[in-house]
Structures are given as structure tokens and as C-alpha cells.
Write an enzyme that holds these catalytic residues in place. Structure first.
Site, PDB file in Angstrom:
ATOM      1  N   ASN A   9      20.095  20.668  24.550  1.00  0.00           N
ATOM      2  CA  ASN A   9      18.755  21.146  24.903  1.00  0.00           C
ATOM      3  C   ASN A   9      18.776  21.427  26.393  1.00  0.00           C
ATOM      4  OD1 ASN A   9      16.067  21.598  25.445  1.00  0.00           O
ATOM      5  ND2 ASN A   9      15.314  19.773  24.397  1.00  0.00           N
ATOM      6  N   ARG A  90      18.970  24.075  21.066  1.00  0.00           N
ATOM      7  CA  ARG A  90      17.533  24.341  20.981  1.00  0.00           C
ATOM      8  C   ARG A  90      17.226  25.603  21.774  1.00  0.00           C
ATOM      9  NH1 ARG A  90      12.775  22.401  24.588  1.00  0.00           N
ATOM     10  NH2 ARG A  90      10.964  22.906  23.289  1.00  0.00           N
ATOM     11  N   HIS A 179       7.165  23.849  18.962  1.00  0.00           N
ATOM     12  CA  HIS A 179       7.406  22.513  18.401  1.00  0.00           C
ATOM     13  C   HIS A 179       7.762  22.586  16.918  1.00  0.00           C
ATOM     14  CE1 HIS A 179       4.606  20.571  21.660  1.00  0.00           C
ATOM     15  NE2 HIS A 179       5.861  20.665  22.096  1.00  0.00           N
ATOM     16  N   ARG A 240      -1.222  21.297  30.903  1.00  0.00           N
ATOM     17  CA  ARG A 240      -1.669  22.596  30.386  1.00  0.00           C
ATOM     18  C   ARG A 240      -3.094  22.491  29.860  1.00  0.00           C
ATOM     19  NH1 ARG A 240       3.498  23.071  26.557  1.00  0.00           N
ATOM     20  NH2 ARG A 240       5.125  23.065  28.135  1.00  0.00           N
ATOM     21  N   GLU A 383      13.972  15.538  16.739  1.00  0.00           N
ATOM     22  CA  GLU A 383      14.322  16.950  16.817  1.00  0.00           C
ATOM     23  C   GLU A 383      15.828  17.157  16.891  1.00  0.00           C
ATOM     24  OE1 GLU A 383      11.224  19.316  19.312  1.00  0.00           O
ATOM     25  OE2 GLU A 383      11.079  17.224  19.982  1.00  0.00           O
TER      26      GLU A 383
END
Length: 397
Positions: A9, A90, A179, A240, A383
Site C-alpha cells: 500500500n 492497493r 474503501h 474532511r 484489507e
């Protein structure tokens, strides 16, 4: 035959990695290379002989990948072409080009590069990791697993914005969602935990971390999700804003003279919980709220309010809901947040049992009371394991 997959990742200044034994799901080793490009980088590696940390210059991702290999050589386990089934990467944005993992070749690299305008902060970093890893392991298959792929099953009415059609089509403006790897893993894991076929149940998955998103999953397929063209839309997050009247940007530009870069910084890096109360870590927010800080108290209520709105919306879209699953750092570890997010929804058959909700565990668990119409779960996400599984499946096929 080996079933080990090295999962990469790659961020703009980091490489996060994990060596996964796919058959057992075990993480044989994991680590993080940080501050790539800075004067001094930081490396941590957790392997068979414990955790090791070191600081050294890491000028670019190519050197960063060599640092990763050095950590495996020094601290184990062995990772080389002979022991690897695949390297799984990823990739944040797959656009409309990828609805499944892809075996990486030069054409796939070019396609990922073509999607940079849709993910200028993420895809270039993902590509840097891919190029460095392909150089390090030229004979091992490399697989790209896309955050957006799971959401390619959204129906047109869910992914289409009511924007001028020609403009939207010319610039690939639509809802992509993110996601997806986590939402896929958790929805499957929830069904497995309940002993049910994922194709038979409707779920709402709440991935609550510093980044946060909600997804409606019907029969194992994503049919609605909160993040949009970018990961900015939807729930309130650490920095955010989530949902916002688009005219706010026009107003700030006209009234305050903010540039596009300034507006982007405000929305992505200075808003959310940070903008509301000055904290990004939910533990700090809750502590401040308990000490009487009104801004933190309001921030929590805004956070809950947004989640409840999405739960209600997705309940209506799905028609009925069998499962609500909390996951990710906040969703897995903050009982107060789970209770607050679903507060007042008993009329929909959604309840949280206070005692069950307080149980701490790294395993899936039920937190709704016996007999509740909707089963509420906490399901730890993984993940890296999902990326490893998808990579192994593609290579085996």
C-alpha cells in the site's frame, strides 16, 4: 506451492506492507516505511523476531522498496520470487475501467496513470509503489486491487450526478466510491459470522476511521455508497468535511477570495472533526467533550447526525436491512460512537445493547439485543488479507 502474497500500500511518502499467508489468513510480517523523500526516513518492521525500528534516508520509492527487502533479509521471514505467489497492490482509483483486480502489465500501468486526474493525490503514489515493486520482483505476478472496484455494481441512478450531462461525460464525473476493499471484506465476513449466505442478506457497512464511508450492500453487491467522485463526499471525517452545499465553495471564492488550492486544503485537510473542534483523533474529541468543551460536544452530534441520515437513507434504498456492521479504527474500538450513531432508530428495529457494546474484542461480535429486527455487528476489517486473497485468486485463474 507457496500461497504467500506480499501486499503493498504505497502512499505519497510511505510504503505500508504485509506478507500474508493466504491459506491461513496469517500476517507473517508487516511494516511501514515513512517520510520517503525527507531528510531522514523512518522504518518499522514486525516479523518473527519482534518489532524493529530504524531511521535512515529514503530518497524515493525505489530505495524504499529496497529498504523493505533489507528488513525481510535482516529480520525475516524470507521473501523472494521463489516464496511469493504474487505481489498485491492497493490502487485507490480504478475509474470505470476496472471492476475487478487486474494483472499488472505495461497497459494496466498506463491505464492507472490515465486515471491520475481523478485521484491526483493517490494514484501517482500507488504507481510509484507498483513500479518499484515490479523492479524488485520482475518474475513475480503483480496484481492491482482497486478501492473503487466493489462499487462498480452501483446502478446508474446511484452513480449519476444531476450535472450537465455533456460536462459530466467529458470529464468522467460520477460517483465512484472508495474503501471498497474493506466494504467487500466486512460484508462477506459478517455473513460468514452469522452463518448466512451473503447473497441472501441486505447490509449497511459503516467504515469509520479517519476516513469514513457508508455502503449499502444488497446480496453481496454495493448498490449505494457515501463517497463520490473523490473520498471527500459523505460522512464527517477526521479532516474532511463530507457532504457540503457546493455553493459554499462559490461563496468562499467570491466573498473571501480563496483560490482553488486554498478551497481544496480547507475541505480535505482543515475541516471535518479538526475544523469543528480542533481534534482528529476521536479519543481526543470524546475527552474534550467530557471536559465540557462545547465545540467537541457539537462535533460529536454532527458526526452522529450525518451517520444516522445515511443509515435511514440506505434503509429506504434497500427496502429492509438485516445487518449493520461497524468497522475500521473508530467503528471497531469506540462503543460510544457506535451507540451515538444509531441512537433513536428503534422504530426501524435498530438497537444497541449497552453491555454487549462495551465488550472489547478483535473478533466479530453482535452488539444488538436478542430479538432485534436488525442485527448490529462489529466486524474488524482486514484489507490486506482481502487484497492478498484477490491477488491469489486472479493468479490461480
Amino acid at each position: 506451492m507457496t500461497t504467500q502474497v506480499l501486499v503493498i500500500n504505497s502512499g505519497s511518502s510511505s510504503i505500508k506492507y504485509q506478507l500474508v499467508e493466504v491459506e491461513t489468513g496469517a500476517a507473517l510480517a508487516s511494516g511501514l516505511v515513512e517520510r520517503i523523500g525527507a531528510a531522514e526516513g523512518a522504518v518499522s518492521h514486525k516479523g518473527p523476531d519482534g518489532k524493529h525500528e530504524v531511521e535512515l534516508p529514503v530518497p524515493d520509492h525505489e530505495i524504499g522498496m529496497q529498504v523493505v527487502l533489507d528488513q525481510f533479509k535482516q529480520h525475516g521471514p524470507t521473501v523472494d520470487a521463489q516464496h511469493l505467489l504474487a505481489v498485491g497492490h492497493r490502487v485507490v482509483q480504478g475509474g470505470s475501467l476496472f471492476d475487478a483486480p487486474a494483472l499488472i502489465d505495461d497497459d494496466v500501468v498506463a491505464q492507472i496513470r490515465s486515471l491520475i486526474p481523478l485521484a491526483p493525490l493517490h494514484n501517482p503514489a500507488n504507481l510509484s509503489g507498483i513500479l518499484a515493486a515490479r523492479h524488485a520482483f520482475p518474475t513475480v505476478p503483480h496484481v492491482a486491487v482497486f478501492d473503487t472496484a466493489f462499487h462498480q455494481t452501483l446502478p446508474p441512478e446511484a452513480y449519476t450526478y444531476a450535472l450537465e450531462r455533456k460536462t459530466a461525460e467529458a470529464h468522467a464525473v460520477r460517483r465512484y466510491g472508495f474503501h471498497g476493499t474493506s466494504h467487500l471484506y466486512v460484508s462477506r465476513a459478517a455473513a460468514q459470522f452469522l452463518g448466512r449466505d451473503v447473497s441472501e442478506i441486505n447490509q449497511i457497512v459503516l467504515h469509520l476511521g479517519n476516513g469514513a464511508s457508508a455502503t449499502a450492500v444488497r446480496g453481496g453487491h454495493s448498490v449505494e455508497t457515501s463517497m463520490g467522485l473523490t473520498p471527500l463526499e459523505g460522512l464527517v471525517m477526521g479532516t474532511r468535511s463530507g457532504d457540503l452545499d457546493p455553493a459554499v465553495l462559490v461563496h468562499l471564492s467570491r466573498a473571501a477570495g480563496y483560490s482553488l488550492d486554498q478551497l481544496d486544503s480547507i475541505l480535505n485537510r482543515r475541516s471535518g472533526m479538526l475544523g469543528l473542534c480542533g481534534h482528529t483523533d476521536m479519543r481526543d474529541v470524546m475527552a474534550a467533550a467530557d471536559s465540557g468543551d462545547e465545540h467537541s460536544q457539537l462535533a460529536l452530534e454532527v458526526y452522529y447526525h450525518r451517520i444516522r441520515g445515511y443509515v435511514g437513507s440506505y434503509y429506504a434504498q434497500l427496502g429492509h436491512v438485516d445487518v449493520i456492521a461497524f468497522t475500521a479504527g473508530v467503528g471497531e474500538n469506540a462503543p460510544r460512537i457506535r451507540a451515538g450513531a444509531l441512537r433513536g432508530l428503534t422504530g426501524l428495529g435498530i438497537e444497541v445493547d449497552p453491555e454487549r457494546n462495551e465488550v472489547r474484542s478483535g473478533e466479530p461480535r453482535v452488539i444488538s439485543p436478542d430479538g432485534a429486527r436488525v442485527t448490529v455487528l462489529v466486524v474488524p476489517t482486514n484489507e490486506e488479507l482481502e487484497i492478498a486473497r484477490q491477488s491469489a485468486s486472479l493468479v490461480a485463474a
